[in-house]
Design an enzyme around this catalytic site. Structure first.
Site, short mmCIF file in Angstrom:
data_model
loop_
_atom_site.label_atom_id
_atom_site.label_comp_id
_atom_site.label_asym_id
_atom_site.label_seq_id
_atom_site.Cartn_x
_atom_site.Cartn_y
_atom_site.Cartn_z
N ARG A 20 0.80 -1.24 0.00
CA ARG A 20 0.00 0.00 0.00
C ARG A 20 0.83 1.28 0.00
O ARG A 20 0.36 2.34 0.37
CB ARG A 20 -1.01 0.02 1.16
CG ARG A 20 -2.05 -1.09 1.08
CD ARG A 20 -3.22 -0.80 2.00
NE ARG A 20 -4.25 -1.81 1.87
CZ ARG A 20 -4.37 -2.87 2.67
NH1 ARG A 20 -3.49 -3.03 3.66
NH2 ARG A 20 -5.33 -3.74 2.50
N LYS A 55 2.60 10.78 -11.96
CA LYS A 55 1.93 9.74 -12.73
C LYS A 55 2.81 8.49 -12.79
O LYS A 55 4.00 8.57 -13.09
CB LYS A 55 1.65 10.21 -14.16
CG LYS A 55 0.47 11.14 -14.30
CD LYS A 55 0.20 11.40 -15.77
CE LYS A 55 -1.03 12.25 -15.97
NZ LYS A 55 -1.31 12.48 -17.41
N GLU A 69 9.44 16.86 -26.07
CA GLU A 69 8.61 17.25 -24.94
C GLU A 69 8.93 18.67 -24.48
O GLU A 69 8.05 19.39 -23.97
CB GLU A 69 8.78 16.27 -23.77
CG GLU A 69 8.14 14.91 -24.00
CD GLU A 69 6.62 14.90 -23.85
OE1 GLU A 69 6.04 15.96 -23.52
OE2 GLU A 69 6.02 13.84 -24.08
N LYS A 80 5.83 22.65 -15.64
CA LYS A 80 5.03 21.47 -15.33
C LYS A 80 4.62 21.46 -13.86
O LYS A 80 3.49 21.09 -13.53
CB LYS A 80 5.77 20.18 -15.67
CG LYS A 80 4.86 18.97 -15.43
CD LYS A 80 5.30 17.70 -16.07
CE LYS A 80 4.24 16.61 -15.86
NZ LYS A 80 4.66 15.30 -16.38
N GLU A 121 -5.40 15.71 -13.03
CA GLU A 121 -5.81 15.88 -14.43
C GLU A 121 -7.33 16.00 -14.57
O GLU A 121 -7.94 15.42 -15.47
CB GLU A 121 -5.28 14.71 -15.29
CG GLU A 121 -5.15 15.07 -16.75
CD GLU A 121 -4.46 13.99 -17.58
OE1 GLU A 121 -3.97 14.32 -18.65
OE2 GLU A 121 -4.41 12.83 -17.13
N ARG A 163 -4.59 20.34 -16.33
CA ARG A 163 -3.47 19.46 -16.65
C ARG A 163 -3.63 18.77 -18.00
O ARG A 163 -2.65 18.29 -18.58
CB ARG A 163 -3.28 18.43 -15.53
CG ARG A 163 -1.97 17.64 -15.62
CD ARG A 163 -1.68 16.86 -14.36
NE ARG A 163 -0.49 16.03 -14.50
CZ ARG A 163 0.07 15.33 -13.53
NH1 ARG A 163 -0.45 15.38 -12.32
NH2 ARG A 163 1.14 14.60 -13.75
N ASN A 173 -1.32 17.24 -22.59
CA ASN A 173 -1.53 16.17 -23.58
C ASN A 173 -1.42 16.68 -25.01
O ASN A 173 -1.71 15.93 -25.96
CB ASN A 173 -2.91 15.53 -23.38
CG ASN A 173 -3.01 14.80 -22.06
OD1 ASN A 173 -2.03 14.24 -21.58
ND2 ASN A 173 -4.20 14.81 -21.47
N HIS A 207 -0.32 14.37 -27.74
CA HIS A 207 -0.27 12.99 -27.24
C HIS A 207 -1.41 12.12 -27.74
O HIS A 207 -1.24 10.90 -27.83
CB HIS A 207 -0.25 12.99 -25.70
CG HIS A 207 1.08 13.34 -25.13
ND1 HIS A 207 1.67 14.56 -25.34
CD2 HIS A 207 1.95 12.63 -24.37
CE1 HIS A 207 2.85 14.59 -24.72
NE2 HIS A 207 3.04 13.43 -24.14
N HIS A 210 0.21 8.97 -29.12
CA HIS A 210 0.09 7.64 -28.53
C HIS A 210 -0.39 6.61 -29.55
O HIS A 210 0.07 5.47 -29.59
CB HIS A 210 -0.87 7.67 -27.35
CG HIS A 210 -0.23 8.14 -26.07
ND1 HIS A 210 -0.94 8.32 -24.91
CD2 HIS A 210 1.05 8.46 -25.77
CE1 HIS A 210 -0.13 8.74 -23.96
NE2 HIS A 210 1.08 8.83 -24.46
N HIS A 221 8.78 7.51 -27.92
CA HIS A 221 7.65 8.31 -27.46
C HIS A 221 7.73 9.76 -27.95
O HIS A 221 6.77 10.30 -28.50
CB HIS A 221 7.58 8.27 -25.94
CG HIS A 221 6.51 9.16 -25.37
ND1 HIS A 221 5.17 8.87 -25.49
CD2 HIS A 221 6.58 10.34 -24.69
CE1 HIS A 221 4.46 9.82 -24.90
NE2 HIS A 221 5.30 10.73 -24.42
#
Length: 362
Positions: free
Chosen positions: A123, A145, A187, A227, A237, A241, A245, A248, A252, A264
């Protein structure tokens, strides 16, 4: 001099340290964050371990930590539930408890994987990021993330789990291949495009691959600061946020369709240019915006087109993306540099949108 960016969230605050040669201070900085931690899982990959793992391990041992090094095979395939299960077994076998810590030493794949393990084992264990690629330094190590992939797509199983600190040493960029240095720069271009005219002025100096290394500290500092600001305003998000993307959604889908042939950042480069071309043709982005983005990306050798866009599988992959909600996709476009805007579109309308504004005007 150590540059420091503070991320301040309702439930947590943590520092991001940036300095050339920072790896030599790993033991001191980690001990400052973890005065009561004894066991440390140092997770890296087969590319980074030979370069930096022993240096970091010795730093941690000298600071009084009991260190276990776990090395996974480099590449996106490491972000799998099978690899996660293997790491759980190793942690259990080595007697790890909830008072232990996990350190990610590597690029974005290692950061995502180690972060997911840290957030879920017993946990949640303490977690620190030491990103060694430009992509991870400017983007994936900041914001909390974590994720692993499923056969259906990237990052479909994950958590939001903020680190206790991020340690960025730009000197590690000197051991990156040119391709992966340039990938990370994609990026940076994304950040500059959605951030401000001032940030864009900074990247306008980058007209060669060598210039990325010359200006690395400034690029990292500007990216991380921006960021962090977005993450502090919208940690999970829920709204703002989403602008991160930009590029993306298409990226993706192209990355998945390329079956490993595209990195990527290369896919994001394609995504930014082709999406902007759609919105420029539709009259929502200003004339010349696509050319401005394309010029900055092509200058360092990044790809900006792909025949995968518009194929049936392209839309199928977008439909399976975790960012879709209620049969709609939020596309991010630029009204101007520093003015990203959300454009909600029904998934059923996406093929026509792409055909009319991109494919039909080639």
């Amino acid at each position: 001099m150590v540059q420091q960016v503070e991320v301040k969230l309702p439930q947590k605050e943590y520092p991001i340290y940036i300095e050339n040669g920072l790896l030599a201070q790993t033991g001191t900085l980690v001990k400052k964050q973890w005065p009561k931690v004894q066991q440390v899982a140092l997770i890296s990959d087969s590319n980074v371990t030979p370069l930096y793992a022993e240096k970091v391990r010795l730093q941690l041992v000298q600071a009084g930590f009991q260190v276990y090094l776990y090395t996974v095979t480099a590449g996106e395939a490491a972000k799998s539930l099978g690899v996660v299960a293997s790491l759980y077994d190793e942690l259990l076998g080595d007697g790890f408890t909830r008072s232990a810590g996990v350190i990610a030493l590597g690029g974005g794949v290692v950061g995502d994987l180690a972060g997911f393990v840290a957030s879920t084992f017993m946990r949640g264990l303490a977690f620190i990021q030491i990103p060694t690629s430009l992509l991870a330094q400017v983007d994936s190590s900041v914001g909390g993330k974590t994720a692993v992939d499923l056969p259906a797509g990237k990052n479909l199983v994950g958590t939001f789990y903020q680190p206790d600190a991020v340690l960025i040493d730009p000197d590690t960029l000197t051991t990156l291949s040119q391709r992966y240095l340039v990938e990370g720069y994609a990026e940076v271009v994304k950040m500059a495009a959605i951030a401000s005219a001032d940030f864009w002025q900074l990247i306008a100096q980058i007209q060669s691959v060598a210039a990325i290394l010359t200006h690395a500290n400034a690029l990292i500092q500007a990216s991380v600061t921006f960021k962090a600001k977005i993450v502090m305003a919208d940690e999970k998000e829920a709204g703002l946020r989403q602008i991160l993307n930009f590029g993306h959604t298409f990226g993706h889908a192209v990355e998945a369709g390329a079956n490993g042939a595209l990195a990527h950042g290369e896919a994001v480069s394609i995504g930014m240019v082709t999406l902007t071309q759609c919105f420029e043709h539709a009259g929502l982005s200003p004339v010349g915006m696509t050319a401005k983005l394309r010029q900055q990306l092509v200058a360092v050798g990044l790809p900006v087109t792909s025949d995968l866009i518009g194929q049936p599988d392209f839309y199928t992959r977008i439909a399976k993306d975790k960012k879709n909600r209620g049969g709609r996709v939020n596309l991010i476009y630029l009204k101007a540099i520093g003015e990203p805007t959300v454009y909600p579109l029904d998934l059923t309308q996406l093929p026509e949108f792409v055909t009319q504004n991109l494919l039909a005007v080639k």
